[in-house]
Design an enzyme around this catalytic site. Structure first.
Site, mmCIF file in Angstrom:
data_model
loop_
_atom_site.group_PDB
_atom_site.id
_atom_site.type_symbol
_atom_site.label_atom_id
_atom_site.label_comp_id
_atom_site.label_asym_id
_atom_site.label_seq_id
_atom_site.Cartn_x
_atom_site.Cartn_y
_atom_site.Cartn_z
ATOM 1 N N ASP A 53 0.771 -1.092 -0.077
ATOM 2 C CA ASP A 53 0.008 -0.010 -0.035
ATOM 3 C C ASP A 53 0.905 1.372 -0.101
ATOM 4 O O ASP A 53 1.218 1.584 1.046
ATOM 5 C CB ASP A 53 -0.822 -0.151 1.130
ATOM 6 C CG ASP A 53 -1.871 1.296 1.293
ATOM 7 O OD1 ASP A 53 -1.599 2.095 0.298
ATOM 8 O OD2 ASP A 53 -2.899 1.020 1.853
ATOM 9 N N HIS A 110 0.506 7.936 3.952
ATOM 10 C CA HIS A 110 0.954 7.241 5.393
ATOM 11 C C HIS A 110 2.548 7.575 5.221
ATOM 12 O O HIS A 110 3.139 6.880 6.063
ATOM 13 C CB HIS A 110 0.778 5.759 5.280
ATOM 14 C CG HIS A 110 -0.634 5.261 4.924
ATOM 15 N ND1 HIS A 110 -1.619 5.755 5.901
ATOM 16 C CD2 HIS A 110 -1.508 4.806 3.739
ATOM 17 C CE1 HIS A 110 -2.812 5.411 5.637
ATOM 18 N NE2 HIS A 110 -2.644 4.910 4.123
ATOM 19 N N ILE A 146 -0.685 9.149 8.647
ATOM 20 C CA ILE A 146 -1.324 8.440 9.433
ATOM 21 C C ILE A 146 -1.242 7.102 8.897
ATOM 22 O O ILE A 146 -0.719 6.606 8.207
ATOM 23 C CB ILE A 146 -3.065 8.634 9.407
ATOM 24 C CG1 ILE A 146 -3.611 8.210 7.954
ATOM 25 C CG2 ILE A 146 -3.345 10.107 9.842
ATOM 26 C CD1 ILE A 146 -5.012 8.208 7.849
ATOM 27 N N GLY A 166 -5.151 1.908 7.812
ATOM 28 C CA GLY A 166 -6.188 1.078 8.549
ATOM 29 C C GLY A 166 -5.934 -0.364 8.765
ATOM 30 O O GLY A 166 -6.182 -0.817 9.660
#
Length: 288
Positions: free
Chosen positions: A189, A194, A209, A212
């Site tokens: 990803d 991120h 961040i 998830g």
């Protein structure tokens, strides 16, 4: 209209080949914090990071062989979606048997449902993997598309789960490394949200961040290590709703309630932000 439920649901399933090796499993486990909470050579951690007796955390299937990205969620008739309006709402995996540490499989993906939530549409993408020995796992990925509701479709059932009022039966606090997102993204990803501070600010965040699905993996590892004696092969299913953001460097508080002989209810929150929710409506079923 950008989403045509009848056309999208009638579209034929797509298939793609998957393959993964032990190094992919080990990299994923490092990406969700294996080896960071105890001495790296602790036998309980080596089961995640050393090829001898290597086990596979079931959440690995979200990245195996290219993971859910290969499902091609939006590459089908009836879906014309602005990716800026898309949120990953929830994830569920069902294991038909333990995932091998190296393998090949065929992934079959289709749109299982389209729900009308009023201000948003919810797509449920189903991906089923099978290898030479038969069905291996099923993934349901719930995707919120903001601004695409109101087309008169079914609303769908509520997935909200009320936690018991008693104190949690198990509790674990997991410090997450400051570079955790940089490790996790190596499993596939590459979203700059991120990693890139400037990109994160454009998206409205003070700093990058955590993925998830990384929080999803960190939480499952905490459950396996705390309740299942570190035996990941006992997990039968794992579902969650992504309820909030989590920043690398924070501490994830995982609370676990026993709910029957083979079912666990779980919550994951940020310690540093007054238990701000990260994962909610989370259920793990397992082999007792």
């Amino acid at each position: 209209m950008p989403i045509d439920p009848a056309v999208a649901l009638a579209a034929p399933a797509r298939t793609t080949d998957l393959a993964w090796e032990q190094k992919d499993v080990i990299l994923y486990h490092l990406g969700v914090g294996a080896g960071a909470q105890r001495p790296a050579t602790d036998p309980d951690e080596l089961r995640y990071t050393y090829e001898k007796d290597l086990q596979v955390l079931p959440s690995f299937v979200t990245v195996a062989g290219g993971g859910l990205a290969k499902a091609g969620a939006f590459n089908q008739p009836g879906l014309q979606i602005n990716l800026a309006q898309v949120l990953h709402g929830g994830q569920r995996i069902e294991l038909h048997r333990p995932i091998p540490a190296a393998g090949q499989a065929v992934l079959t993906s289709s749109l299982a449902a389209v729900y009308d939530k009023g201000k948003a549409a919810v797509l449920v993408m189903r991906s089923e993997a099978a290898d030479a020995d038969g069905p291996l796992y099923t993934c349901d990925t719930e995707i919120f598309v903001r601004g695409e509701g109101g087309f008169g479709g079914e609303r769908g059932e509520s997935t909200r789960i009320a936690l018991p009022e008693r104190a949690a039966d198990f509790r674990r606090e997991v410090p997450v490394r400051h570079d955790q997102a940089l490790l996790y993204r190596l499993s596939g990803d590459w979203n700059p949200l991120h990693a890139d501070p400037d990109f994160a600010k454009l998206a409205g965040f003070d700093r990058p961040i955590l993925h998830g699905l990384c929080s999803y993996g960190v939480t499952l590892k905490a459950v396996v290590d705390t309740v299942l004696a570190g035996d990941a092969s006992r997990v039968r299913s794992y579902s969650t709703r992504f309820a909030g953001i989590f920043f690398p460097g924070e501490t994830l508080r995982v609370r676990i309630w026993q709910d029957g002989a083979d079912r666990l209810l779980v919550s994951a929150t940020s310690v540093e932000r007054d238990d701000a929710p990260v994962l909610a409506d989370t259920v793990v079923t397992y082999q007792p």
